[in-house]
Design a protein around this motif. Structure first.
Motif: not given
Length: 134
Positions: A14-26
């Motif tokens: 996983p890249s930061a570009g996929s993980i951080y937006p997902t964490l922000q959404l959660l």
């Protein structure tokens, strides 16, 4: 991200570009909360609502992780040496499936095709055993 990549045995990183937006959404949905950690980083923890959702979706989550685990076994095909055998192996399987489909369940054909696969597997295992013993 490292733990997630480890869980996929290198088949997905996983890249930061996929993980951080997902964490922000959660976090926006109240399913995780972020706490400051060393070096300006954040540590994310599931909230009670997040834990409830995980429990409600447990079967689906386990099914998805099961699929991920089975796919991680295929990560070795990214290696150039292993990739060389993919085409011939797929053509072998295709020929077997076509033969079986045309045979309409003829047990002699099924047994013959199975014998080819069993023999091929044994021969490959013998090659591996010889490599390891030398």
């Amino acid at each position: 991200m490292t733990r997630l990549a480890d869980r996929f045995n290198g088949t997905y990183e996983p890249s930061a570009g996929s993980i951080y937006p997902t964490l922000q959404l959660l976090e926006d949905e109240g399913l995780v909360r972020a706490e400051p950690a060393e070096g300006g980083r954040k540590v994310h923890h599931a909230t009670e609502a997040g834990l409830r959702l995980v429990e409600e979706q447990r079967e689906e989550i386990e099914r998805l992780w099961g699929r991920a685990a089975s796919r991680s076994q295929w990560g070795m095909f990214g290696e150039p040496e292993a990739a060389e055998i993919v085409g011939p192996a797929l053509r072998l399987v295709k020929a077997a499936v076509k033969t079986l489909a045309r045979a309409h369940g003829d047990p002699r054909v099924v047994e013959g095709v199975l014998e080819v696969f069993v023999d091929a597997r044994r021969r490959i295992e013998r090659i591996d055993a010889e490599r390891r013993s030398s």
